[in-house]
Write a protein that holds these residues in place. Structure first.
Motif, PDB file in Angstrom:
ATOM      1  N   THR A   1      31.621  44.813  -5.685  1.00  0.00           N
ATOM      2  CA  THR A   1      31.287  45.875  -6.637  1.00  0.00           C
ATOM      3  C   THR A   1      30.054  45.508  -7.456  1.00  0.00           C
ATOM      4  O   THR A   1      29.202  46.362  -7.749  1.00  0.00           O
ATOM      5  CB  THR A   1      32.484  46.134  -7.568  1.00  0.00           C
TER       6      THR A   1
ATOM      7  N   HIS B   1      22.543  47.125  -6.779  1.00  0.00           N
ATOM      8  CA  HIS B   1      21.722  47.516  -5.631  1.00  0.00           C
ATOM      9  C   HIS B   1      21.079  46.298  -4.962  1.00  0.00           C
ATOM     10  O   HIS B   1      19.878  46.273  -4.656  1.00  0.00           O
ATOM     11  CB  HIS B   1      20.637  48.512  -6.058  1.00  0.00           C
TER      12      HIS B   1
ATOM     13  N   ARG C   1      32.250  42.916   2.721  1.00  0.00           N
ATOM     14  CA  ARG C   1      32.861  44.169   3.192  1.00  0.00           C
ATOM     15  C   ARG C   1      33.969  43.893   4.198  1.00  0.00           C
ATOM     16  O   ARG C   1      35.009  44.554   4.188  1.00  0.00           O
ATOM     17  CB  ARG C   1      31.783  45.057   3.821  1.00  0.00           C
TER      18      ARG C   1
ATOM     19  N   TRP D   1      26.658  40.738   1.807  1.00  0.00           N
ATOM     20  CA  TRP D   1      27.159  42.105   1.718  1.00  0.00           C
ATOM     21  C   TRP D   1      28.095  42.428   2.892  1.00  0.00           C
ATOM     22  O   TRP D   1      29.181  42.986   2.699  1.00  0.00           O
ATOM     23  CB  TRP D   1      25.963  43.062   1.690  1.00  0.00           C
TER      24      TRP D   1
ATOM     25  N   HIS E   1      26.977  46.006  -5.363  1.00  0.00           N
ATOM     26  CA  HIS E   1      26.725  47.435  -5.167  1.00  0.00           C
ATOM     27  C   HIS E   1      26.119  48.074  -6.410  1.00  0.00           C
ATOM     28  O   HIS E   1      25.176  48.876  -6.316  1.00  0.00           O
ATOM     29  CB  HIS E   1      28.030  48.127  -4.794  1.00  0.00           C
TER      30      HIS E   1
ATOM     31  N   GLU F   1      22.128  45.157  -1.997  1.00  0.00           N
ATOM     32  CA  GLU F   1      22.556  45.142  -0.606  1.00  0.00           C
ATOM     33  C   GLU F   1      21.471  44.621   0.337  1.00  0.00           C
ATOM     34  O   GLU F   1      21.752  43.855   1.262  1.00  0.00           O
ATOM     35  CB  GLU F   1      22.971  46.549  -0.156  1.00  0.00           C
TER      36      GLU F   1
END
Length: 407
Positions: free
Chosen positions: A318, A324, A337, A333, A321, A326
């Motif tokens: 989080t 920003h 996930r 990242w 994300h 990524e």
């Protein structure tokens, strides 16, 4: 589902060798309690007595009304596949044993001869010191496991958090391994509430010489309490701990493979590189790999200051994300996930199937696929459905079906 050789797991690994087998945490706890319940004859007999109590009262509306007059929480039955129902059954006995015994005595007075005999037998069993202490022990064990099971079934549960919860449950059960004395004290308090002379009962048990009805030896044990501790308490608790250890092993192995994502701040450079390479091999099949181990180590080293030193994989994901990051940390990242989407339980999926069974009953066998899908979606997303204005939907439906056209 295991299926290592020819089952589901084997077929999935044929399609994707990078897939990871993660057993359902809730089902593991269910099987753990099932193993403990069948490990001792005394444990099996205890649950049989509790089931007899429910059957006696539920078989007649008159008897059930008598039970409701004496208790606030009614007796419940349980399902073999849903062990959580066991604690609901035992909870009523744990805190209302005296009331249940009085209800049995009342049933004995107003029933037919066969029921009188059964009610008298169950009243004596419920009032016995042996039954009470078994109730206390089972309730304490199930109370520890039930709390963890409810947390594991959360839709937002993560694998690292689940392993920590199961580890704490194992620690609590290990500490309870010496809790037979405290269970005796609680049982005596319950007996006193039932106006039963607990000390006299204990002396009577101690003076009774019994033999092993099963086991490797036929040695007489004079102390019945010591016998109960050995063949019931120790067996049930040890089986629970051992079963939990075995079923926790697979989850721990998968958690350790992704452990670098949450404990990288505590690792030196060499350990960090080794664990990143290990994770890269886990997510590699042939010439294809989801991440690059060396680049992952470099990305982790150059991360900006984090809000906390102790962050879960979902919290770190989080954070990236929201900032920003990524494209700056692509390997981290992707790894995060994958880690966050590893399933802990299949409770959410099974709830959907259970709800489907409630929606499409044998009275609705002619229901079409479109209507069934719509009702299932509404039921699964019931929180969103509560906010829908049904008046607007009815008006919209009526306007579409109306034969008179408005100009």
């Amino acid at each position: 589902m295991k299926g290592r050789n020819k089952g589901v797991q084997a077929r999935l690994l044929e399609k994707n060798p990078r897939a990871l087998y993660v057993p359902c945490g809730a089902h593991s706890l269910n099987l753990m309690i099932s193993d403990a319940a069948t490990a001792s004859i005394d444990a099996t007999s205890y649950f049989g007595t509790v089931q007899k109590l429910y059957n006696l009262f539920s078989a007649s509306p008159q008897r059930w009304a008598i039970l409701k007059d004496y208790v606030t929480v009614a007796l419940k039955t349980w399902s073999d596949t849903r062990w959580e129902s066991r604690i609901n059954s035992i909870e009523a006995v744990r805190y209302q044993a005296s009331n249940i015994r009085e209800a049995l005595l009342k049933v004995r007075k107003v029933s037919d001869p066969l029921t009188k005999v059964e009610a008298q037998s169950l009243a004596e069993e419920v009032g016995s010191y042996r039954f009470i202490i078994c109730t206390v022990i089972w309730y304490d064990i199930l109370h520890i496991v039930n709390h963890v099971s409810k947390l594991l079934q959360s839709p937002k549960m993560q694998l690292d958090v689940a392993v920590d919860l199961l580890t704490k449950a194992k620690t609590s059960l290990t500490n309870y391994r010496i809790g037979f004395t405290s269970a005796q004290v609680s049982a005596k308090d319950m007996c006193e509430k039932m106006n039963v002379e607990a000390v006299l009962k204990e002396k009577r048990l101690r003076s009774t010489k019994r033999h092993f009805a099963y086991g490797a030896a036929d040695e007489p044990i004079a102390d019945a309490m010591k016998r109960l501790e050995i063949i019931f308490f120790n067996v049930v608790v040890d089986t629970t701990i051992q079963s939990l250890t075995d079923r926790l092993k697979t989850l721990s192995e998968v958690r350790d493979q992704f452990g670098v994502l949450v404990n990288f701040q505590k690792l030196d450079d060499q350990s960090l590189n080794n664990q990143c390479d290990k994770l890269c091999k886990t997510l590699t099949s042939g010439n294809e790999s989801d991440i690059d181990g060396k680049e992952l180590a470099m990305e982790v080293k150059h991360l900006p200051s984090l809000p906390s030193d102790e962050m879960t994989a979902l919290e770190l994901l989080t954070f990236i994300h929201k900032k920003h990051f990524e494209e700056l940390y692509p390997n981290l990242w992707v790894a995060l996930r994958i880690a966050c989407t590893l399933p802990v339980t299949v409770a959410s999926a099974e709830r959907s199937f259970s709800k489907l069974k409630l929606i499409k009953t044998y009275l609705r066998s002619s229901m079409g696929q479109e209507r069934l899908s719509g009702l299932a979606i509404i039921s699964i997303n019931h929180e969103v459905g509560k906010d829908v204005m049904y008046e607007d939907i009815i008006d919209d439906f009526a306007s579409k079906k109306a034969r008179k056209q408005r100009f």
